[in-house]
Every structure is written in structure tokens, then in C-alpha cells.
Design an enzyme around this catalytic site. Structure first.
Site, PDB file in Angstrom:
ATOM      1  N   GLN A  16      16.082  -1.392  78.386  1.00 47.62           N
ATOM      2  CA  GLN A  16      16.143  -1.192  76.936  1.00 47.62           C
ATOM      3  C   GLN A  16      16.470  -2.482  76.185  1.00 47.62           C
ATOM      4  O   GLN A  16      16.243  -2.567  74.979  1.00 47.62           O
ATOM      5  CB  GLN A  16      17.170  -0.123  76.575  1.00 47.62           C
ATOM      6  N   CYS A  64      17.952   8.787  72.224  1.00 43.91           N
ATOM      7  CA  CYS A  64      17.811   7.527  72.967  1.00 43.91           C
ATOM      8  C   CYS A  64      17.829   6.376  71.980  1.00 43.91           C
ATOM      9  O   CYS A  64      17.185   6.462  70.927  1.00 43.91           O
ATOM     10  CB  CYS A  64      16.499   7.555  73.751  1.00 43.91           C
ATOM     11  N   LEU A  65      18.550   5.317  72.308  1.00 47.04           N
ATOM     12  CA  LEU A  65      18.604   4.153  71.420  1.00 47.04           C
ATOM     13  C   LEU A  65      17.237   3.485  71.269  1.00 47.04           C
ATOM     14  O   LEU A  65      17.002   2.801  70.283  1.00 47.04           O
ATOM     15  CB  LEU A  65      19.648   3.146  71.928  1.00 47.04           C
ATOM     16  N   HIS A  96      15.580   5.699  82.923  1.00 51.33           N
ATOM     17  CA  HIS A  96      15.084   4.448  82.325  1.00 51.33           C
ATOM     18  C   HIS A  96      14.724   3.427  83.405  1.00 51.33           C
ATOM     19  O   HIS A  96      13.745   2.695  83.273  1.00 51.33           O
ATOM     20  CB  HIS A  96      16.133   3.823  81.398  1.00 51.33           C
TER      21      HIS A  96
END
Length: 172
Positions: A50, A94-95, A140
Site C-alpha cells: 500500500q 481500506c486506506l 494485501h
């Protein structure tokens, strides 16, 4: 140091991350940066992809109570060792997919194995929000997003919203 968080769709979010071979000072600094980024966002979990780093590293802290002490966790090469038959449904976000939420069903309890900051093997059972969060973050590392659990139409709708958001940010 806070790091920019990638927004879906980004090809790096769909890649499977290779295991971390050696836990270096550079990787420990990355973990610290990720915790700072996660707390600032604010979020309860963050995976290295991320922030554009394709390493098997996640950070999490699911303590929601402001009065309770923080419980930051850093996990290198985390893996699910066991799952309960009993399932749980949580509304996940989710960011990397800001302001989008959906209910996702996952095992209620999980046993996770990982290496800590010093390279020592750890094992722990998680349940409730912690179990959901750790599974979400491990996903992720395997190139999977929470929207991948949704029906195709809902997933496409969220992806289009994120594409629009990215275009708006690029223009700003």
C-alpha cells in the site's frame, strides 16, 4: 516519516509479495514509517504494498479506545496457520480504497505465525476485529483487496469511483 498510500487501481496492489529474506534496519525503518502513516490516515492496518513496497510486511493496531494504550504490531512474513470453522462478518474499509466499505465474511478466529522486528518467530491467536484486520492485511501481500470478495458489479462500481478520485487528485 509518513508515506503516500497507493489508491486502487494500482498494479502494485495486485502483486504477490515475496518473503522478506533478512530483516534489515531499512525494513525496520519502513515498519516505523508504515505505523506513522497508518495512525495518521487514520487506519488500523497497513501492508507494505500500500506504500509501494513489495515486501511481506504488515503493521496493525486495532485498539479503538482512545483511553487504552496503543498496541502496534509489526509482522514480517505473516502467514495464517489455522482458521476457525466459525465465520464473522465485518464491514471492511481500506486506506487504498478511501470512503468505501462493504461487508466481508472471514474466519472468526485465526492463528498467525510471523517474524518480529528482531527476526524472532512469533505465533498468536486473533479473534474479532484483530482477526479480520490481520487477514485483510495478509490478503494485501497476496495481491488481494477486500473488494475482491464482492460481487462483480459492486466491485466495478467501487473501482470506477476510485478511478474518478485519482483523476480528481491528479488535476488538483
Amino acid at each position: 516519516m509518513k508515506r503516500p498510500i497507493l489508491i486502487h487501481p494500482d498494479p502494485r496492489l495486485k502483486k504477490v509479495c515475496p518473503p522478506v529474506a533478512d530483516i534489515s534496519d531499512e525494513l525496520r525503518a519502513l515498519a516505523d514509517d508504515m505505523l506513522e502513516t497508518m495512525y495518521d490516515a487514520p487506519g488500523i492496518g497497513l501492508a507494505a504494498p500500500q506504500v509501494g513496497v513489495l515486501d511481506r510486511l504488515i503493521v496493525l493496531d486495532c485498539v479503538k479506545d482512545e483511553a487504552a494504550p496503543a498496541q502496534p504490531m509489526v509482522m514480517f512474513n505473516p502467514e495464517v496457520l489455522a482458521v476457525s470453522d466459525e465465520l464473522n462478518v465485518y464491514e471492511e474499509g481500506c486506506l487504498s480504497i478511501p470512503d468505501q466499505y462493504a461487508e466481508v465474511e472471514r474466519p472468526r478466529e485465526v492463528r498467525i505465525g510471523w517474524l518480529d522486528r528482531d527476526g524472532n518467530p512469533q505465533e498468536q491467536d486473533f479473534d474479532g476485529l484483530w482477526a479480520t484486520c490481520v487477514q485483510h492485511e495478509i490478503d494485501h501481500l497476496n495481491g488481494k483487496l477486500f473488494i475482491d470478495y464482492l460481487k462483480p458489479l459492486r466491485r466495478q462500481m467501487i473501482t470506477r469511483k476510485m478511478q474518478k478520485l485519482k483523476r480528481e487528485k491528479a488535476r488538483a
